[in-house]
Design an enzyme around this catalytic site. Structure first.
Site, PDB file in Angstrom:
ATOM      1  NE  ARG B  58      -0.013  32.167 -83.769  1.00 47.89           N
ATOM      2  CZ  ARG B  58      -0.944  31.225 -83.798  1.00 47.89           C
ATOM      3  NH1 ARG B  58      -1.385  30.703 -82.690  1.00 47.89           N
ATOM      4  NH2 ARG B  58      -1.436  30.832 -84.944  1.00 47.89           N
ATOM      5  CB  THR B  59       5.888  35.570 -86.014  1.00 47.25           C
ATOM      6  OG1 THR B  59       4.499  35.820 -86.136  1.00 47.25           O
ATOM      7  CG2 THR B  59       6.578  35.965 -87.291  1.00 47.25           C
ATOM      8  CE  LYS B  86      21.233  46.657 -70.378  1.00 41.37           C
ATOM      9  NZ  LYS B  86      21.840  45.542 -71.129  1.00 41.37           N
ATOM     10  NE  ARG B 108       6.188  40.523 -85.296  1.00 40.59           N
ATOM     11  CZ  ARG B 108       5.169  39.670 -85.159  1.00 40.59           C
ATOM     12  NH1 ARG B 108       4.647  39.425 -83.986  1.00 40.59           N
ATOM     13  NH2 ARG B 108       4.693  39.059 -86.220  1.00 40.59           N
ATOM     14  CG  HIS B 136       3.424  40.080 -90.726  1.00 41.50           C
ATOM     15  ND1 HIS B 136       4.574  39.368 -90.948  1.00 41.50           N
ATOM     16  CD2 HIS B 136       2.819  39.486 -89.662  1.00 41.50           C
ATOM     17  CE1 HIS B 136       4.655  38.381 -90.065  1.00 41.50           C
ATOM     18  NE2 HIS B 136       3.602  38.441 -89.270  1.00 41.50           N
TER      19      HIS B 136
END
Lengths: 427, 318
Positions: B58-59, B86, B108, B136
């Protein structure tokens, strides 16, 4: 005869708790007295110009990253840093890769230390094999090989049966066991002390109660087994009350605190500055003040650097992922002098915790200005101000929380067994 | 416009004026988004990279759409698996992307403070799309915009935030923002999901829904993560729903015109009753999604303006 006369020195004697101008005479690496008798051949006279002369620091719990991570710190670089910091004996941690858990590994460390370090090195050994908390090491052989004490460092032995047997066995040999009082369950995953700051920053945190829980457990087993015990770091007011009670009850226990927990608090982490991530995490200001008072009163016996070199890579990470620990051999004394300048601890009191007590606890002859003690000495000016530049540190790793900090106090010279290992000629 | 910052890392450093101007600009983007022609060229020529070290649908979609509507070239990078496995560090990933000359990095990350760290190492604008349990900011701004439009104001409201406060970055950013705008904030949840030091936050804490919801104007529900449900923090899903799940019955304690919010995705029947969530008279959950796109457009627009101004000062051609 090899003779040094320190004239006009401010003699800081933790044993007599005195701080007076006087003379100290050293002959053949041994402190010979306070009077310079006539002019004799082979005498070096050092005019200390009123600067402080104190017994060299005995630092319990310094990490030298040999074997395994020599790129972080070697015996040579740690030894030079120690000399520059007035540390004349490094009591090194066994939490290397691999751990120092066999007499052979201890002999390797001793050999490397003798080759490379200009100061005394007394290595400690692990308490259990691989610091895994399951089987005890060869405590007897390791003692014979010169292990100064036995500790699994921050790997807490969780199984009480295992620990009680280790302690019982250790008691029969009279060796010192060093614990890390921290409940491993409660502190799992934590990188800060719980409270408003950690909550606002969203950092996983541990209650300061985890330290008291860990100490309570250890003290109960000490009461049960009668072993000699030292808590590596006591950093909270809650645990101090338990320590006081144990001492009053006559248990053979002592406690240390790191210089960082005496001079910094949880807020210093600021915007996730990983050089301030140490183990246990920095505490509240109330806890810091309680620890300073405990050092002043003697409840906390020992101040140590908890020197823990980490390379840039292991610190340039998000706070939770970053490695713990800070280098401190060179900053130990100037940082400790903050407590002197804030008039919370006098100089003999500081050197009681930095030199005399650790020496006594390990059964060493150093840490004193008394006649017959080895001439392990530090000459310093407690007042000269400077701003610390971490890239000028002699440690291979530069992870100090004091980068850019204003500090007061500089080491002018360091002597080990009467040999000058730091500082130029004269004072 | 008062918002002059280079990055948007959190609500912590914003002023009331910053928040006001961000919301005002967002209002104009809400209007734009409701037109047929939803395009502006505020970010024309700029490159926006969405770096998501933690899964998000969603974000990430909201940021992508916001960037595209403003004319930016948008690239999405899902970094949960590939480079991390990696052994590449966060800084290396950031430096690699930085060499591609992005203008806006939307990040994020599962660890608190990771976005701050990354912002120190790159020379573009960084927008925090959620870091660990820290902040946030665009979620708090879109919640604020939703409240302001539904209630006609964003001050002197009684607002309850309910559920897993301890692990929630949404809660932290909202507590900061709503406090700055002079509202009375209440936190409701089981004590195992309350952060330590709550007494010093300038909020009231409750562990009883009926008591905490008394006369509130806004009810914000938080998502309860699946991995926290069984035994570790709460005894069970059904006990949680019984005591802390929002249903019509518990909502009766709130003001008659109280609105219900949720940052999504919802666990219907865990923290909120499904029927209530869909009740268009009480729930503004769909509005929140709409406001999300507008707020992100406004935030990126302002960051781009600041970036261009800074580059002009430095004499760099944009």
């Amino acid at each position: 005869m090899n003779r040094i006369v320190f004239r006009n020195a401010r003699l800081i004697d933790p044993e007599t708790a005195t701080d007076d101008i006087g003379t100290l005479v050293v002959e053949e690496g041994i402190i010979a007295g306070r009077e310079a008798s006539g002019d004799q051949g082979g005498t070096t006279v050092i005019d200390c110009a009123g600067k402080c002369l104190a017994p060299g620091i005995v630092d319990i719990g310094a990490k030298v990253s040999e074997p395994g991570e020599r790129h972080k710190e070697s015996f040579k670089s740690a030894g030079l840093a120690a000399a520059a910091g007035g540390v004349t004996t490094m009591v090194t941690r066994p939490d290397t890769l691999p751990a120092i858990d066999t007499p052979e590994a201890l002999e390797f460390v001793t050999r490397r230390a003798n080759q490379a370090a200009p100061v005394h090195v007394r290595p400690m050994a692990a308490l259990t094999k691989g610091r895994a908390g399951r089987e005890m090491v060869e405590i007897g052989f390791l003692k014979d090989a010169g292990a100064a004490a036995f500790t699994d460092c921050d790997a807490v032995v969780t199984d009480n049966k295992v620990l009680s047997r280790c302690l019982t066995y250790a008691r029969s040999l009279g060796v010192l066991v060093i614990g890390h009082p921290q409940d491993p369950g409660l502190s799992a995953g934590a990188s800060a002390t719980s409270g408003k700051f950690a909550s606002l920053k969203g950092l996983p945190a541990v209650s300061p109660m985890a330290e008291r829980l860990g100490l309570d457990r250890d003290l109960a087993l000490i009461e049960m087994t009668g072993a000699r015990y030292h808590a590596d770091q006591i950093t909270t007011a809650r645990a101090l009350a338990r320590l006081e009670r144990a001492k009053a009850a006559g248990l053979d226990v002592s406690a240390g605190v790191s210089i960082h927990h005496l001079t910094l608090n949880e807020l210093d982490v600021g915007d996730y500055r990983t050089f301030f991530k140490v183990k246990p995490p920095l505490r509240s200001e109330d806890d810091r003040q309680a620890c300073i008072a405990a050092v002043a009163s003697g409840l906390i016996d020992i101040i140590s650097s908890m020197h823990t070199p980490q390379d840039e890579e292991s610190k340039r990470l998000p706070f939770e992922e970053a490695a713990s620990g800070a280098v401190a051999l060179e900053t130990l004394l100037p940082a400790a002098l903050r407590l002197y300048h804030s008039e919370q601890i006098d100089l003999p009191g500081l050197f009681r915790a930095l030199s005399l007590n650790p020496s006594k606890r390990l059964g060493l002859a150093s840490g004193r200005l008394a006649v017959g003690a080895p001439a392990d000495l530090v000459l310093f000016d407690p007042d000269v101000p400077f701003v610390l530049d971490r890239f000028k540190l002699l440690s291979k790793s530069k992870n100090t929380p004091f980068d850019g900090a204003r500090l007061q106090g500089r080491v002018l010279g360091t002597w080990v067994d009467g040999l000058r290992v730091f500082g130029g000629e004269g004072a | 416009m008062s918002f002059r910052a280079r990055h948007l890392l959190g609500i912590e450093h914003l002023t009331q004026e910053d928040i006001g101007s961000l919301l005002d600009l967002s209002d104009s983007y809400v209007a734009l988004n409701r037109r047929d022609m939803k395009h502006s060229d505020a970010l024309a020529g700029l490159t926006q990279i969405n770096m998501f070290f933690e899964a998000s649908t969603r974000t990430q979609a909201s940021f992508e759409l916001a960037g595209k509507r403003l004319g930016a070239d948008v690239m999405n990078m899902g970094l949960q698996a590939s480079s991390i496995k990696k052994g590449e560090t966060l800084i290396d990933t950031a430096m690699t992307l930085n060499a591609m000359h992005p203008d806006l990095l939307v990040v994020r990350h599962p660890h608190s403070g990771a976005v701050n760290l990354l912002a120190e190492k790159v020379n573009c604008a960084v927008l925090n799309a959620g870091d660990g349990r820290h902040e946030h900011p665009t979620q708090a701004l879109l919640d604020a915009l939703t409240i302001r439009r539904a209630k006609g104001r964003l001050h002197r409201l009684r607002i309850a935030i309910c559920g897993d406060i301890a692990h929630s970055r949404v809660a932290r950013s909202n507590i900061l923002l709503l406090g700055k705008m002079e509202n009375r904030v209440r936190l409701i949840g089981p004590p195992t999901l309350m952060p330590a030091g709550i007494a010093d936050w300038g909020v009231e804490a409750f562990d009883d829904m009926a008591e905490g919801l008394q006369d509130v104007d806004v009810v914000m529900m938080l998502r309860l993560q699946k991995e926290r449900m069984d035994g570790a923090f709460i005894p069970s899903e059904r006990e949680y729903y019984h005591r802390f799940g929002l249903d019509a019955d518990k909502l009766r304690n709130a003001a008659e015109d109280a609105i219900v919010m949720h940052p999504g995705p919802m666990n219907r029947g865990v923290e909120i009753d499904g029927t209530l969530a869909d009740d268009i008279n009480r729930s503004v959950i769909q509005d929140q999604v709409e406001m999300g796109v507008a707020v992100r457009m406004a935030a990126m627009d302002l960051l781009a303006r600041n970036l261009r101004a800074a580059r002009q000062d430095e004499g760099v051609m944009v």
